[in-house]
Enzyme design. Sequence first.
Site, PDB file in Angstrom:
ATOM      1  N   ARG A 229     -57.444   8.297  41.026  1.00 12.83           N
ATOM      2  CA  ARG A 229     -57.781   7.754  39.712  1.00 12.83           C
ATOM      3  C   ARG A 229     -59.145   7.067  39.780  1.00 12.83           C
ATOM      4  O   ARG A 229     -59.496   6.457  40.800  1.00 12.83           O
ATOM      5  CB  ARG A 229     -56.725   6.737  39.259  1.00 12.83           C
ATOM      6  CG  ARG A 229     -55.411   7.364  38.815  1.00 12.83           C
ATOM      7  CD  ARG A 229     -55.538   8.141  37.508  1.00 12.83           C
ATOM      8  NE  ARG A 229     -54.274   8.659  37.027  1.00 12.83           N
ATOM      9  CZ  ARG A 229     -53.824   9.892  37.233  1.00 12.83           C
ATOM     10  NH1 ARG A 229     -54.542  10.748  37.945  1.00 12.83           N
ATOM     11  NH2 ARG A 229     -52.666  10.288  36.725  1.00 12.83           N
ATOM     12  N   HIS A 277     -61.887  16.239  36.565  1.00 12.58           N
ATOM     13  CA  HIS A 277     -60.437  15.993  36.708  1.00 12.58           C
ATOM     14  C   HIS A 277     -59.660  17.320  36.799  1.00 12.58           C
ATOM     15  O   HIS A 277     -58.730  17.555  36.019  1.00 12.58           O
ATOM     16  CB  HIS A 277     -59.916  15.130  35.549  1.00 12.58           C
ATOM     17  CG  HIS A 277     -58.661  14.382  35.908  1.00 12.58           C
ATOM     18  ND1 HIS A 277     -58.423  13.084  35.554  1.00 12.58           N
ATOM     19  CD2 HIS A 277     -57.558  14.762  36.599  1.00 12.58           C
ATOM     20  CE1 HIS A 277     -57.241  12.696  35.986  1.00 12.58           C
ATOM     21  NE2 HIS A 277     -56.683  13.704  36.632  1.00 12.58           N
TER      22      HIS A 277
HETATM   23  P1  NAP Z   1     -46.413   9.619  45.446  1.00 13.57           P
HETATM   24  O1  NAP Z   1     -45.595  10.737  45.997  1.00 13.57           O
HETATM   25  O2  NAP Z   1     -45.741   8.540  44.682  1.00 13.57           O
HETATM   26  O3  NAP Z   1     -47.182   8.976  46.692  1.00 13.57           O
HETATM   27  C1  NAP Z   1     -47.847   7.756  46.619  1.00 13.57           C
HETATM   28  C2  NAP Z   1     -48.237   7.328  48.031  1.00 13.57           C
HETATM   29  O4  NAP Z   1     -49.042   6.140  47.953  1.00 13.57           O
HETATM   30  C3  NAP Z   1     -47.012   6.983  48.894  1.00 13.57           C
HETATM   31  O5  NAP Z   1     -47.251   7.367  50.223  1.00 13.57           O
HETATM   32  C4  NAP Z   1     -46.955   5.458  48.796  1.00 13.57           C
HETATM   33  O6  NAP Z   1     -46.354   4.828  49.913  1.00 13.57           O
HETATM   34  C5  NAP Z   1     -48.445   5.124  48.767  1.00 13.57           C
HETATM   35  N1  NAP Z   1     -48.693   3.799  48.179  1.00 13.57           N
HETATM   36  C6  NAP Z   1     -48.410   3.380  46.923  1.00 13.57           C
HETATM   37  N2  NAP Z   1     -48.781   2.095  46.766  1.00 13.57           N
HETATM   38  C7  NAP Z   1     -49.277   1.697  47.952  1.00 13.57           C
HETATM   39  C8  NAP Z   1     -49.806   0.477  48.435  1.00 13.57           C
HETATM   40  N3  NAP Z   1     -49.891  -0.624  47.656  1.00 13.57           N
HETATM   41  N4  NAP Z   1     -50.219   0.411  49.718  1.00 13.57           N
HETATM   42  C9  NAP Z   1     -50.141   1.489  50.518  1.00 13.57           C
HETATM   43  N5  NAP Z   1     -49.640   2.709  50.130  1.00 13.57           N
HETATM   44  C10 NAP Z   1     -49.230   2.786  48.857  1.00 13.57           C
HETATM   45  O7  NAP Z   1     -47.588  10.180  44.514  1.00 13.57           O
HETATM   46  P2  NAP Z   1     -48.238  11.642  44.536  1.00 13.57           P
HETATM   47  O8  NAP Z   1     -47.387  12.604  43.817  1.00 13.57           O
HETATM   48  O9  NAP Z   1     -48.633  11.954  45.940  1.00 13.57           O
HETATM   49  O10 NAP Z   1     -49.540  11.381  43.634  1.00 13.57           O
HETATM   50  C11 NAP Z   1     -50.525  10.437  44.031  1.00 13.57           C
HETATM   51  C12 NAP Z   1     -51.531  10.210  42.907  1.00 13.57           C
HETATM   52  O11 NAP Z   1     -52.407  11.327  42.790  1.00 13.57           O
HETATM   53  C13 NAP Z   1     -50.945  10.078  41.519  1.00 13.57           C
HETATM   54  O12 NAP Z   1     -50.419   8.790  41.289  1.00 13.57           O
HETATM   55  C14 NAP Z   1     -52.127  10.382  40.629  1.00 13.57           C
HETATM   56  O13 NAP Z   1     -52.824   9.184  40.322  1.00 13.57           O
HETATM   57  C15 NAP Z   1     -53.018  11.263  41.504  1.00 13.57           C
HETATM   58  N6  NAP Z   1     -53.140  12.640  40.960  1.00 13.57           N
HETATM   59  C16 NAP Z   1     -54.368  13.104  40.617  1.00 13.57           C
HETATM   60  C17 NAP Z   1     -54.495  14.390  40.114  1.00 13.57           C
HETATM   61  C18 NAP Z   1     -55.842  14.974  39.769  1.00 13.57           C
HETATM   62  O14 NAP Z   1     -55.921  16.061  39.195  1.00 13.57           O
HETATM   63  N7  NAP Z   1     -56.926  14.346  40.121  1.00 13.57           N
HETATM   64  C19 NAP Z   1     -53.357  15.201  39.968  1.00 13.57           C
HETATM   65  C20 NAP Z   1     -52.117  14.690  40.337  1.00 13.57           C
HETATM   66  C21 NAP Z   1     -52.021  13.395  40.828  1.00 13.57           C
HETATM   67  P3  NAP Z   1     -44.798   5.157  50.308  1.00 13.57           P
HETATM   68  O15 NAP Z   1     -44.835   6.533  50.926  1.00 13.57           O
HETATM   69  O16 NAP Z   1     -44.476   4.111  51.313  1.00 13.57           O
HETATM   70  O17 NAP Z   1     -44.010   5.087  49.041  1.00 13.57           O
END
Ligand code: NAP
Length: 314
Positions: A229, A277
């Site tokens: 983000r 994006h």
């Molecule tokens: P996810 O499965 O919820 O994974 C989030 C990861 O971040 C987990 O490993 C979590 O730790 C870690 N995390 C969260 N808060 C933290 C903190 N305070 N300190 C350390 N680690 C932390 O999410 P995802 O599906 O991989 O997606 C990640 C992000 O990618 C989305 O939220 C979105 O913003 C972004 N995204 C971007 C696009 C684009 O086109 N650019 C597309 C899709 C998504 P734990 O493993 O311990 O829970």
Amino acid sequence: MDILIFSPDGKTAAYETGLAEHLPQASIRGWQPGDTAPADYLVLWKPNAQVLQPRERLKAIFNLGAGVDAVLGTRGEDAQRLPAGVPLVRLEDAGMADQMAQYVSAAALRYFRRLDEFDAQQTQGQWKFQKPNRLADFPVAVLGYGTLGAHVAKALKSFGFPVRAWRRSPRSDDSGITLHHGEAGFDACVSGARILVNLLPLTPQTVNVLNAGLFAKLAHGAFLINVARGAHLVEDDLLAALDSGQMAAATLDVFRTEPLPTDHPFWRAPRLTLTPHISALTLRDETVAQIAGKIAALERGESITGIVDPARGY
Ligand code: NAP
């Protein structure tokens, strides 16, 4: 069963048709202003306050994306808008993990294989050897080791990069990726990294995480790939780090303001690669199949994965 779909541009027809194919017994409608009628499930992207008003029979809200910051607010301030007791469910992969792995690998390999430097030489008509980088000198730090981050980290490891990753919880796996967690594990993950990849969700804890303090911990001349983000990045800190040479270049897919305003300094900054994006798009067929599968599971009284913890912010 009633399913209500919301999109800020009002274009819900394709999702209505797709969900109807999977759930022929459901009555599916696109949201129109003033619609406060009962619905069992809400499927939405970037909702307004009206669509989130408490609604009779509502059993779950499905977000048409992995990141829920547009529902909870950039700093979690909108979490109270959610109807009490109704779970918010996010997309899990749905075809995004492969797209992310392709995008991040392409950027990382471009930096590692010095393709920008060869590009510059080509414009000068120069045939000149450049000493190859060594993988051992290119540690990669991946912030976020969830659905997308773990897939990306594994893809990068398959090219031979030494990969470390950072997550919130102390869970481990057998991927061979060095995992760090929590505030205490942050420095060990990022110190001396040559490439920094951001795949954290946007939460009150992670906003502005990509800042001067972090850049200073990386190797001199490091590369940033931000695909999570825009509000993770302190933009002026990146411009200053590019100026000083602490950061060699960055690939940015997400921005604080999207579309990126035409007068934004990023458009003119050297060594920035900007994309609109597109690193991992929501794929309609995969998304519809995943949401329909979860609705069917809930209807059978089964539990589902991907439920967001509003207090945690993801
Ligand atoms: P996810 O499965 O919820 O994974 C989030 C990861 O971040 C987990 O490993 C979590 O730790 C870690 N995390 C969260 N808060 C933290 C903190 N305070 N300190 C350390 N680690 C932390 O999410 P995802 O599906 O991989 O997606 C990640 C992000 O990618 C989305 O939220 C979105 O913003 C972004 N995204 C971007 C696009 C684009 O086109 N650019 C597309 C899709 C998504 P734990 O493993 O311990 O829970």
